[in-house]
Write an enzyme that holds these catalytic residues in place. Structure first.
Site, PDB file in Angstrom:
ATOM      1  CG  ASN A  32     -56.700   1.336 -12.046  1.00 30.23           C
ATOM      2  OD1 ASN A  32     -56.299   2.483 -11.937  1.00 30.23           O
ATOM      3  ND2 ASN A  32     -56.051   0.459 -12.781  1.00 30.23           N
ATOM      4  CG  HIS A  34     -53.557   2.928  -5.965  1.00 31.36           C
ATOM      5  ND1 HIS A  34     -53.601   3.272  -4.643  1.00 31.36           N
ATOM      6  CD2 HIS A  34     -54.591   3.572  -6.550  1.00 31.36           C
ATOM      7  CE1 HIS A  34     -54.596   4.113  -4.440  1.00 31.36           C
ATOM      8  NE2 HIS A  34     -55.219   4.299  -5.583  1.00 31.36           N
ATOM      9  CG  HIS A  37     -57.110   0.609  -3.600  1.00 34.21           C
ATOM     10  ND1 HIS A  37     -56.623   1.068  -4.812  1.00 34.21           N
ATOM     11  CD2 HIS A  37     -58.328   1.177  -3.443  1.00 34.21           C
ATOM     12  CE1 HIS A  37     -57.515   1.876  -5.352  1.00 34.21           C
ATOM     13  NE2 HIS A  37     -58.552   1.966  -4.558  1.00 34.21           N
TER      14      HIS A  37
END
Ligand code: PAF
Length: 283
Positions: A32, A34, A37
Site C-alpha cells: 500500500n 505511498h 515509501h
C-alpha cells in the site's frame, strides 16, 4: 522490475547480481505504498547498484484484535510505483512461503526492553514480529544496506539494536519522515481516516511542534508538557495512547542533562492508530 513470489527464485536472481559484486540496497515494506515509501526507494537507488523491495503483510506483527485482515493490499498499484521509482526486484511472498508451519515462526527474535515500551506496551509482541520477519528478510535478500523510515522511530531503533547485537552485516539507513503539505506524516493507515478526520489529524504534528517549542524555550517539566499535549489532542477528538519525551539513543526517560531528545506520539482517531515523532537537539 521483476517480481518474485518464492524465496528460491529471488535467491537465484540475486546470486548472479552478487557474483558481479553489486551492492544490494533493500527496502522492506508491507505494501500500500505511498510517497514516503518512494523516498526510501529513491534513497536505495542512490545507495546501491541493485534495489530490492519486499511487500509482505506480516501476520506475526499483528495481534488478534488488530487490522491484519483489513490492511490494504494493492499489489498492482504498488508494482507500478516501485518500477517507476527505480526498483529492480520485488519480493512478494505469500504467508505460507514465509511461515511454512503457520502464521508465526517458532524461532523468535526479541530486542528485550526496547520491545516492551511505547508502541510495544500497547502492541505486545509487535516488535518480536517485526524483528523476526526483518531477520528472515535479511537472510533471504542478504542486502548490503537496508532503508527504513524515521516515522517508525522505535522500529528503526529495534532494528539497529538487533543488527548490532546479532553482528549482522547490513548497514541500516533511516530516512526523514515524508509529510503531506498539512504536516500529516504519510502512512498507509491514513487511508482509514475520513476527510474530516484527515483535517483533525494534522493536530498531531502541530502538537509535536508545540511540544518542541516548549522544550526549546527551556521548560523542563517534560511530564507537564506531555500531559498538556495529550489534552490538546483529546480536545480535537483523539483518544490517548502515549505522548512521551525520551532520549534518542535508548528511548528511555531522559536525564536532565540529555541534549538529544525525541518526542513520540501514538493516538487513536476514528478507526486509525496514528504515530509520529520529532527530534529535538538542544544546544
Ligand atoms: O515498517 C513496515 O512496513 C514493517 O514493519 C516492516 C519493517 C516491513 C516489517 O514487516
Amino acid at each position: 522490475m521483476k517480481t518474485f513470489h518464492t524465496v528460491a527464485e529471488l535467491r537465484t536472481a540475486l546470486k548472479s547480481e552478487r557474483l558481479q559484486d553489486k551492492r544490494i540496497a533493500f527496502v522492506p515494506t508491507m505494501g500500500n505504498l505511498h510517497e514516503g515509501h518512494m523516498e526510501l526507494i529513491r534513497r536505495a537507488r542512490k545507495e546501491g547498484d541493485v534495489v530490492v523491495s519486499s511487500i509482505f503483510v506480516n501476520p506475526m506483527q499483528f495481534s488478534a484484535n488488530e487490522d491484519l485482515e483489513r490492511y490494504p493490499r494493492t499489489l498492482k498499484e504498488d508494482q507500478a510505483l516501485l518500477e517507476s521509482n527505480g526498483c529492480d526486484f520485488l519480493f512478494a511472498p505469500s504467508a505460507s512461503e514465509m511461515y511454512p508451519d503457520g502464521k508465526r515462526s517458532q524461532t523468535q527474535i526479541e530486542v528485550t526492553g526496547l520491545s516492551d515500551i511505547l508502541c510495544g506496551a500497547t502492541r505486545p509482541g509487535h516488535f518480536v514480529g517485526v524483528a523476526t520477519v526483518v531477520t528472515k528478510l535479511f537472510n533471504i535478500v542478504m542486502p548490503d544496506c537496508a532503508i527504513f523510515g524515521n516515522k517508525d522511530y522505535q522500529q528503526l531503533k529495534v532494528i539497529e539494536d538487533m543488527v548490532r547485537d546479532l553482528s549482522s552485516n547490513v548497514e541500516i539507513i533511516g530516512v526523514d519522515i515524508a509529510r503531506a503539505e498539512s504536516g500529516l506524516a504519510l502512512s498507509s493507515r491514513n487511508g482509514y481516516l475520513t476527510e474530516a478526520e484527515r483535517n483533525t489529524a494534522t493536530t498531531l504534528y502541530q502538537t509535536l511542534l508545540w511540544a518542541k517549542q516548549q522544550i526549546l524555550e527551556g521548560h523542563v517539566s517534560y511530564a507537564d508538557i506531555c500531559e498538556q499535549a495529550q489534552q490538546k489532542l483529546e480536545a480535537v477528538g483523539f483518544k490517548r495512547d502515549y505522548f512521551e519525551i525520551r532520549a534518542q539513543h535508548d528511548l528511555l526517560t531522559p536525564s536532565e542533562k540529555e541534549k538529544r531528545l525525541v518526542i513520540l506520539v501514538a493516538a487513536y482517531l476514528g478507526k486509525a492508530r496514528l504515530i509520529d515523532n520529532l527530534t529535538v537537539d538542544l544546544p
